[in-house]
Design a protein around this motif. Structure first.
Motif, PDB file in Angstrom:
ATOM      1  N   GLN A 168      -9.869  10.614   9.079  1.00 51.17           N
ATOM      2  CA  GLN A 168      -9.129  11.577   8.255  1.00 51.17           C
ATOM      3  C   GLN A 168      -7.632  11.288   8.272  1.00 51.17           C
ATOM      4  O   GLN A 168      -6.972  11.279   7.223  1.00 51.17           O
ATOM      5  N   LEU A 169      -7.084  11.043   9.462  1.00 52.06           N
ATOM      6  CA  LEU A 169      -5.652  10.732   9.537  1.00 52.06           C
ATOM      7  C   LEU A 169      -5.332   9.427   8.823  1.00 52.06           C
ATOM      8  O   LEU A 169      -4.321   9.319   8.109  1.00 52.06           O
ATOM      9  N   ALA A 170      -6.199   8.404   9.014  1.00 55.55           N
ATOM     10  CA  ALA A 170      -5.957   7.116   8.369  1.00 55.55           C
ATOM     11  C   ALA A 170      -6.053   7.229   6.853  1.00 55.55           C
ATOM     12  O   ALA A 170      -5.344   6.530   6.118  1.00 55.55           O
ATOM     13  N   ALA A 171      -6.927   8.106   6.359  1.00 54.21           N
ATOM     14  CA  ALA A 171      -7.053   8.271   4.912  1.00 54.21           C
ATOM     15  C   ALA A 171      -5.767   8.820   4.304  1.00 54.21           C
ATOM     16  O   ALA A 171      -5.281   8.332   3.275  1.00 54.21           O
ATOM     17  N   PHE A 172      -5.196   9.840   4.941  1.00 59.19           N
ATOM     18  CA  PHE A 172      -3.931  10.386   4.426  1.00 59.19           C
ATOM     19  C   PHE A 172      -2.797   9.382   4.608  1.00 59.19           C
ATOM     20  O   PHE A 172      -1.916   9.272   3.745  1.00 59.19           O
ATOM     21  N   TRP A 173      -2.794   8.656   5.719  1.00 63.03           N
ATOM     22  CA  TRP A 173      -1.779   7.617   5.929  1.00 63.03           C
ATOM     23  C   TRP A 173      -1.870   6.532   4.857  1.00 63.03           C
ATOM     24  O   TRP A 173      -0.853   6.107   4.299  1.00 63.03           O
ATOM     25  N   LEU A 174      -3.087   6.095   4.553  1.00 60.02           N
ATOM     26  CA  LEU A 174      -3.266   5.059   3.540  1.00 60.02           C
ATOM     27  C   LEU A 174      -2.866   5.559   2.165  1.00 60.02           C
ATOM     28  O   LEU A 174      -2.294   4.807   1.359  1.00 60.02           O
ATOM     29  N   ALA A 175      -3.149   6.822   1.870  1.00 60.72           N
ATOM     30  CA  ALA A 175      -2.712   7.386   0.588  1.00 60.72           C
ATOM     31  C   ALA A 175      -1.189   7.317   0.467  1.00 60.72           C
ATOM     32  O   ALA A 175      -0.646   6.973  -0.588  1.00 60.72           O
ATOM     33  N   GLY A 176      -0.492   7.630   1.561  1.00 61.46           N
ATOM     34  CA  GLY A 176       0.965   7.532   1.531  1.00 61.46           C
ATOM     35  C   GLY A 176       1.444   6.104   1.342  1.00 61.46           C
ATOM     36  O   GLY A 176       2.406   5.855   0.601  1.00 61.46           O
ATOM     37  N   VAL A 177       0.783   5.144   2.005  1.00 63.71           N
ATOM     38  CA  VAL A 177       1.165   3.739   1.852  1.00 63.71           C
ATOM     39  C   VAL A 177       0.996   3.286   0.409  1.00 63.71           C
ATOM     40  O   VAL A 177       1.852   2.589  -0.166  1.00 63.71           O
ATOM     41  N   LEU A 178      -0.099   3.677  -0.222  1.00 65.14           N
ATOM     42  CA  LEU A 178      -0.337   3.291  -1.620  1.00 65.14           C
ATOM     43  C   LEU A 178       0.704   3.915  -2.549  1.00 65.14           C
ATOM     44  O   LEU A 178       1.178   3.270  -3.486  1.00 65.14           O
ATOM     45  N   VAL A 179       1.046   5.166  -2.297  1.00 64.68           N
ATOM     46  CA  VAL A 179       2.076   5.811  -3.117  1.00 64.68           C
ATOM     47  C   VAL A 179       3.412   5.095  -2.952  1.00 64.68           C
ATOM     48  O   VAL A 179       4.137   4.861  -3.936  1.00 64.68           O
ATOM     49  N   ARG A 180       3.745   4.719  -1.717  1.00 67.83           N
ATOM     50  CA  ARG A 180       5.009   3.999  -1.484  1.00 67.83           C
ATOM     51  C   ARG A 180       5.000   2.648  -2.197  1.00 67.83           C
ATOM     52  O   ARG A 180       6.003   2.245  -2.809  1.00 67.83           O
ATOM     53  N   ALA A 181       3.873   1.930  -2.118  1.00 65.00           N
ATOM     54  CA  ALA A 181       3.796   0.626  -2.780  1.00 65.00           C
ATOM     55  C   ALA A 181       3.948   0.775  -4.294  1.00 65.00           C
ATOM     56  O   ALA A 181       4.641  -0.029  -4.932  1.00 65.00           O
ATOM     57  N   ARG A 182       3.317   1.791  -4.859  1.00 63.79           N
ATOM     58  CA  ARG A 182       3.448   2.002  -6.304  1.00 63.79           C
ATOM     59  C   ARG A 182       4.881   2.371  -6.675  1.00 63.79           C
ATOM     60  O   ARG A 182       5.421   1.897  -7.682  1.00 63.79           O
ATOM     61  N   ARG A 183       5.522   3.214  -5.838  1.00 61.78           N
ATOM     62  CA  ARG A 183       6.906   3.591  -6.117  1.00 61.78           C
ATOM     63  C   ARG A 183       7.828   2.385  -6.035  1.00 61.78           C
ATOM     64  O   ARG A 183       8.714   2.201  -6.882  1.00 61.78           O
ATOM     65  N   GLN A 184       7.624   1.547  -5.023  1.00 60.37           N
ATOM     66  CA  GLN A 184       8.461   0.358  -4.894  1.00 60.37           C
ATOM     67  C   GLN A 184       8.231  -0.608  -6.052  1.00 60.37           C
ATOM     68  O   GLN A 184       9.170  -1.261  -6.520  1.00 60.37           O
TER      69      GLN A 184
END
Length: 411
Positions: A168-184
């Motif tokens: 569960q924690l890794a899923a939310f962490w990965l969602a944040g990583v993907l959002v950051r990559a898309r923003r960058q």
């Protein structure tokens, strides 16, 4: 104070962070200050010493205010608060209300999920990965001792509960990583588009400048033709009708040329007709740059007095732009300029031995002595004559600019 000013100014990021921190503190207060017989909407109340329950809303809510500016610090502070809660409560799942029962406290679930997403979305990937790795032993230990079940667990105290909590924690962490990559990716695309626009504007400005210089040259020669034709007709040494036609055609060409290229002249540009510089003015240029602190040498081979005016001006401008770039970007350096004049082409080589320093792309009209546009302007001038330009770092350090301007008909 800066965060308060940004909040007062309506900064969306600060408002969201403040809202999440207040929500986390409020939910935690409801769970920490409730009564065991009345769980309410936030799950079973959290048990523990009164001093800890009084500080718990601040310990879990305040770190979320740093989720954008210091995500790793936010992540560390929240887990420190959770570990403190477990240690003070003596690893008793029933007192912490962290067990797999359906009344798991919502505040702790909300805070940990928000913190995991924020760590992935706002920290660099290296820091985000380090934070997740460092938190793994804590998650495993709490899951095995007290059942860190979060919101969707059905097992605790065993490997299944540990795996589900980490998932569960890794899923939310990965969602944040993907959002950051898309923003960058979006920011990089916007930056590339801005650089491309700057390059196009620089090229357009240099074309206009070249056109104005050519206009001055062509206008000068047309004026000479008109004057010679008018003088011959006045002296009676040629057919008056023919000379009158030459004079009329020359005057019309001069008028149309000035009308065409007058549109390209900047309104703020001086309208005086100063002589265009050429290779013969390069010693004075090098001397002025020496006075500005650049150690430079100049070597001119061949006869440049018979060069076409356009080639002569462009050779001067290329050397000027190259030396200006050395002065601006090379740092402490020595520059060497070699100009070769032959029957078929003019060759230019400008080298320096400076260490160099990174510089952002110059905007239109910025930075160059004489109003040029650096490498973009050099390329435009070389392309005008069908020549070639090579520019780049030297193997042993420094930078080299090599240009070749053919003499003859344009391609």
């Amino acid at each position: 104070m800066q965060a308060v000013r940004r909040l007062a100014g309506g900064d969306p990021g600060v408002i969201v962070d403040a809202g999440m921190g207040i929500a986390a503190a409020g939910l935690t207060a409801l769970a920490a200050w409730g009564t065991p017989d009345r769980p309410g909407l936030v799950g079973t109340p959290i048990a523990g010493p009164s001093w800890l329950l009084g500080l718990l809303p601040l310990l879990l809510g305040a770190p979320l205010l740093l989720r954008r500016r210091a995500p790793l610090l936010m992540w560390t502070a929240i887990w420190a608060a959770v570990v403190l809660l477990y240690l003070v409560s003596g690893y008793r799942p029933e007192s912490l209300a962290f067990g797999p029962n359906p009344e798991t406290p919502i505040p702790l679930t909300f805070v940990l999920f928000a913190a995991a997403y924020s760590l992935g979305a706002h920290a660099s990937f290296r820091r985000a990965a380090a934070g997740l790795i460092v938190a793994t032993p804590v998650v495993v230990g709490l899951s095995l001792h007290g059942g860190l079940g979060l919101a969707f667990s059905s097992d605790s105290g065993n490997s299944a509960g540990v795996a589900l909590a980490m998932f569960q924690l890794a899923a939310f962490w990965l969602a944040g990583v993907l959002v950051r990559a898309r923003r960058q990716g979006a920011l990089l695309a916007a930056w590339n588009a801005a650089v491309q626009r700057q390059a196009e504007q620089a090229a357009a400005a240099e074309r206009a400048r070249i056109a104005r210089e050519l206009h001055d040259i062509v206008a000068h020669h047309l004026s000479v033709v008109v004057l010679h034709a008018a003088g011959a007709r006045a002296s009676g040494g040629a057919d008056p009708a023919t000379l009158e036609e030459i004079e009329h055609s020359g005057r019309q060409a001069l008028i149309e040329t000035r009308r065409l290229f007058g549109v390209l002249r900047d309104p703020d540009e001086q309208t005086g007709r100063a002589p265009q510089p050429g290779i013969s003015e390069l010693p004075a240029l090098v001397g002025s740059l020496r006075a500005a602190g650049l150690e430079a040498s100049l070597s001119i081979d061949g006869d440049h007095t018979a060069l076409p005016p356009a080639v002569n001006v462009s050779a001067y401008r290329i050397v000027q732009e190259a030396l200006t770039n050395v002065l601006k970007h090379a740092g402490p350096a020595r520059a060497e300029v070699t100009v070769g004049c032959a029957d078929r082409a003019v060759t230019i080589e400008v080298t320096d031995d400076g260490p160099g320093n990174p510089a952002p792309p110059a905007g239109p009209g910025e930075g160059e002595v004489g109003g040029g546009q650096g490498l973009a302007g050099m390329r435009e001038r070389v392309a005008l004559f069908g020549g070639d330009l090579r520019a780049g770092p030297r193997p042993g350090g420094g930078f080299t600019v090599c240009a070749r301007l053919p003499i003859g008909e344009p391609p």
